[in-house]
Design a protein around this motif. Structure first.
Motif, PDB file in Angstrom:
ATOM      1  N   PRO A  77       0.659  -1.309   0.045  1.00 43.93           N
ATOM      2  CA  PRO A  77       0.024  -0.061  -0.217  1.00 43.93           C
ATOM      3  C   PRO A  77       0.880   1.235  -0.052  1.00 43.93           C
ATOM      4  CG  PRO A  77      -0.434  -1.351   1.862  1.00 43.93           C
ATOM      5  CD  PRO A  77       0.687  -1.969   1.324  1.00 43.93           C
ATOM      6  N   PRO A  78       0.186   2.368  -0.407  1.00 38.59           N
ATOM      7  CA  PRO A  78       1.155   3.681  -0.398  1.00 38.59           C
ATOM      8  C   PRO A  78       1.516   4.319   0.679  1.00 38.59           C
ATOM      9  CG  PRO A  78      -1.083   4.027  -1.377  1.00 38.59           C
ATOM     10  CD  PRO A  78      -0.868   2.506  -1.188  1.00 38.59           C
ATOM     11  N   SER A  79       2.398   4.797   1.081  1.00 45.88           N
ATOM     12  CA  SER A  79       2.624   5.499   2.442  1.00 45.88           C
ATOM     13  C   SER A  79       2.703   4.295   3.521  1.00 45.88           C
ATOM     14  CB  SER A  79       1.825   6.331   2.751  1.00 45.88           C
ATOM     15  OG  SER A  79       1.757   7.294   1.634  1.00 45.88           O
ATOM     16  N   LEU A  80       3.474   3.111   3.171  1.00 43.06           N
ATOM     17  CA  LEU A  80       3.415   2.059   4.158  1.00 43.06           C
ATOM     18  C   LEU A  80       4.509   2.296   5.030  1.00 43.06           C
ATOM     19  CD1 LEU A  80       2.142  -0.816   4.772  1.00 43.06           C
ATOM     20  CD2 LEU A  80       4.101  -1.539   3.504  1.00 43.06           C
ATOM     21  N   ARG A  81       4.171   2.223   6.394  1.00 39.28           N
ATOM     22  CA  ARG A  81       5.027   2.445   7.642  1.00 39.28           C
ATOM     23  C   ARG A  81       5.186   1.372   8.333  1.00 39.28           C
ATOM     24  NH1 ARG A  81       4.331   3.285  12.615  1.00 39.28           N
ATOM     25  NH2 ARG A  81       2.171   4.418  13.506  1.00 39.28           N
ATOM     26  N   GLY A  82       6.051   0.926   9.150  1.00 41.99           N
ATOM     27  CA  GLY A  82       6.021  -0.341  10.021  1.00 41.99           C
ATOM     28  C   GLY A  82       5.279  -0.229  11.334  1.00 41.99           C
ATOM     29  N   ALA A  83       4.992  -1.153  11.965  1.00 39.26           N
ATOM     30  CA  ALA A  83       4.302  -1.057  13.241  1.00 39.26           C
ATOM     31  C   ALA A  83       2.950  -0.650  12.992  1.00 39.26           C
ATOM     32  CB  ALA A  83       5.133  -0.315  14.283  1.00 39.26           C
ATOM     33  N   SER A  84       2.167  -0.681  11.978  1.00 38.72           N
ATOM     34  CA  SER A  84       0.862   0.029  11.748  1.00 38.72           C
ATOM     35  C   SER A  84       0.005  -1.138  11.193  1.00 38.72           C
ATOM     36  CB  SER A  84       0.952   0.921  10.650  1.00 38.72           C
ATOM     37  OG  SER A  84       1.335   0.433   9.309  1.00 38.72           O
ATOM     38  N   GLU A  85      -1.291  -1.043  11.142  1.00 33.24           N
ATOM     39  CA  GLU A  85      -2.226  -1.966  10.839  1.00 33.24           C
ATOM     40  C   GLU A  85      -1.819  -2.247   9.386  1.00 33.24           C
ATOM     41  OE1 GLU A  85      -7.054  -2.709  10.896  1.00 33.24           O
ATOM     42  OE2 GLU A  85      -6.333  -0.620  10.690  1.00 33.24           O
ATOM     43  N   PRO A  86      -1.880  -1.189   8.181  1.00 35.33           N
ATOM     44  CA  PRO A  86      -1.513  -1.802   7.066  1.00 35.33           C
ATOM     45  C   PRO A  86      -0.095  -2.495   6.846  1.00 35.33           C
ATOM     46  CG  PRO A  86      -2.062   0.428   6.986  1.00 35.33           C
ATOM     47  CD  PRO A  86      -1.879   0.158   8.604  1.00 35.33           C
ATOM     48  N   TRP A  87       0.782  -2.218   7.602  1.00 36.09           N
ATOM     49  CA  TRP A  87       2.124  -2.968   7.602  1.00 36.09           C
ATOM     50  C   TRP A  87       1.926  -4.489   7.957  1.00 36.09           C
ATOM     51  CZ3 TRP A  87       6.531  -3.160   5.672  1.00 36.09           C
ATOM     52  CH2 TRP A  87       7.586  -4.322   6.325  1.00 36.09           C
ATOM     53  N   ALA A  88       1.074  -4.520   9.268  1.00 34.27           N
ATOM     54  CA  ALA A  88       0.743  -6.214   9.737  1.00 34.27           C
ATOM     55  C   ALA A  88      -0.054  -6.922   8.677  1.00 34.27           C
ATOM     56  CB  ALA A  88       0.037  -5.973  10.979  1.00 34.27           C
ATOM     57  N   LEU A  89      -0.894  -6.199   7.832  1.00 39.29           N
ATOM     58  CA  LEU A  89      -1.650  -6.953   7.032  1.00 39.29           C
ATOM     59  C   LEU A  89      -1.128  -7.195   5.667  1.00 39.29           C
ATOM     60  CD1 LEU A  89      -4.511  -8.070   6.481  1.00 39.29           C
ATOM     61  CD2 LEU A  89      -5.260  -5.881   5.824  1.00 39.29           C
ATOM     62  N   HIS A  90      -0.080  -6.280   5.511  1.00 38.75           N
ATOM     63  CA  HIS A  90       1.059  -6.486   4.348  1.00 38.75           C
ATOM     64  C   HIS A  90       1.892  -7.842   4.586  1.00 38.75           C
ATOM     65  CE1 HIS A  90       3.333  -5.615   0.798  1.00 38.75           C
ATOM     66  NE2 HIS A  90       4.346  -5.620   1.546  1.00 38.75           N
ATOM     67  N   LEU A  91       2.325  -7.853   5.598  1.00 37.19           N
ATOM     68  CA  LEU A  91       3.140  -8.965   6.229  1.00 37.19           C
ATOM     69  C   LEU A  91       2.526 -10.260   5.935  1.00 37.19           C
ATOM     70  CD1 LEU A  91       5.383  -7.392   8.896  1.00 37.19           C
ATOM     71  CD2 LEU A  91       5.946  -7.806   6.802  1.00 37.19           C
ATOM     72  N   ALA A  92       1.070 -10.281   6.661  1.00 29.98           N
ATOM     73  CA  ALA A  92       0.344 -11.379   6.441  1.00 29.98           C
ATOM     74  C   ALA A  92       0.088 -11.862   5.133  1.00 29.98           C
ATOM     75  CB  ALA A  92      -0.959 -11.244   7.229  1.00 29.98           C
ATOM     76  N   ARG A  93      -0.408 -11.024   4.458  1.00 28.93           N
ATOM     77  CA  ARG A  93      -0.749 -11.384   2.879  1.00 28.93           C
ATOM     78  C   ARG A  93       0.514 -11.662   2.205  1.00 28.93           C
ATOM     79  NH1 ARG A  93      -4.108  -5.878   1.957  1.00 28.93           N
ATOM     80  NH2 ARG A  93      -6.057  -6.423   2.667  1.00 28.93           N
ATOM     81  N   SER A  94       1.703 -11.304   2.456  1.00 31.05           N
ATOM     82  CA  SER A  94       2.895 -11.451   1.697  1.00 31.05           C
ATOM     83  C   SER A  94       3.507 -12.798   2.018  1.00 31.05           C
ATOM     84  CB  SER A  94       4.033 -10.290   2.056  1.00 31.05           C
ATOM     85  OG  SER A  94       3.549  -9.013   1.331  1.00 31.05           O
ATOM     86  N   VAL A  95       3.561 -13.021   3.221  1.00 33.17           N
ATOM     87  CA  VAL A  95       4.358 -14.571   3.604  1.00 33.17           C
ATOM     88  C   VAL A  95       3.465 -15.352   3.244  1.00 33.17           C
ATOM     89  CG1 VAL A  95       3.428 -14.450   6.070  1.00 33.17           C
ATOM     90  CG2 VAL A  95       5.797 -15.309   5.498  1.00 33.17           C
ATOM     91  N   ALA A  96       2.090 -15.240   3.167  1.00 36.30           N
ATOM     92  CA  ALA A  96       1.142 -16.306   2.777  1.00 36.30           C
ATOM     93  C   ALA A  96       1.468 -16.764   1.160  1.00 36.30           C
ATOM     94  CB  ALA A  96      -0.070 -15.965   2.994  1.00 36.30           C
ATOM     95  N   VAL A  97       1.405 -15.541   0.324  1.00 32.58           N
ATOM     96  CA  VAL A  97       1.803 -15.601  -1.115  1.00 32.58           C
ATOM     97  C   VAL A  97       3.307 -16.331  -1.162  1.00 32.58           C
ATOM     98  CG1 VAL A  97       2.345 -14.506  -3.045  1.00 32.58           C
ATOM     99  CG2 VAL A  97       0.077 -14.038  -1.727  1.00 32.58           C
ATOM    100  N   LYS A  98       4.117 -15.962  -0.408  1.00 31.84           N
ATOM    101  CA  LYS A  98       5.635 -16.106  -0.904  1.00 31.84           C
ATOM    102  C   LYS A  98       5.700 -17.620  -0.291  1.00 31.84           C
ATOM    103  CE  LYS A  98       8.588 -12.817  -1.561  1.00 31.84           C
ATOM    104  NZ  LYS A  98       9.606 -12.752  -2.242  1.00 31.84           N
TER     105      LYS A  98
END
Length: 167
Positions: A77-98
């Motif tokens: 997502p744009p303007s992504l920063r660590g320790a945030s809700e979008p960050w955690a969701l991005h990590l969850a989605r990414s690791v599942a795909v990877k």
């Protein structure tokens, strides 16, 4: 110096429950965690037969680690920063795909004893689960105890996974 383990009986029981549910559903999980420091993965791996449901995980504690282990799997997502809700969701989605897992768990926060560079206090984290459904949870312990916070973040992530797996 007292010895204590963040792998509490409560955390191990949650992992047992999640593992049993994943096994019964013939589903898998992968983990990308930061401030929990590997405790989510350690708890899941403590379950006998974890190889039937746990596909792998990474501690993405730094930007370099996140680039190496999860970048490019899904659009960030744009303007992504660590320790945030979008960050955690991005990590969850990414690791599942990877790792081609049914479910992904993502976590990012500030374990302590101080806050992070984004201004979040110690004891702050976001956890996320992505797969057949998605959910996020904000954790705010109000504590600066690093080990206790790491355990709290791992517990919140596994609780969220169990909730998503319940019928």
């Amino acid at each position: 110096m007292s010895e204590r383990t963040p792998l509490t009986p409560e955390l191990l029981a949650l992992a047992q429950r999640a593992g049993a549910m994943l096994r019964a559903r013939r589903e898998t999980v992968a983990v990308a965690e930061g401030a929990a420091g590997g405790l989510i993965s350690a708890a899941l791996l403590s379950v006998a037969g974890a190889s039937t449901f746990y596909l792998g995980g990474a501690v993405v504690y730094t930007l370099a680690a996140s680039r190496a282990f999860v970048a490019g799997a899904v659009a960030a997502p744009p303007s992504l920063r660590g320790a945030s809700e979008p960050w955690a969701l991005h990590l969850a989605r990414s690791v599942a795909v990877k790792l081609e897992a049914t479910w992904g768990i993502g976590e990012g926060g500030a374990a302590g004893p101080t806050g992070n560079r984004y201004g979040d206090p110690p004891g702050h984290a976001w956890v996320a689960v992505a797969g057949r459904g998605e959910a996020t949870r904000h954790v705010l312990t109000g504590d600066d105890d690093r080990v206790a916070n790491m355990a709290a973040f791992a517990r919140a992530a596994l609780e969220l996974l169990v909730e998503q797996l319940e019928p």
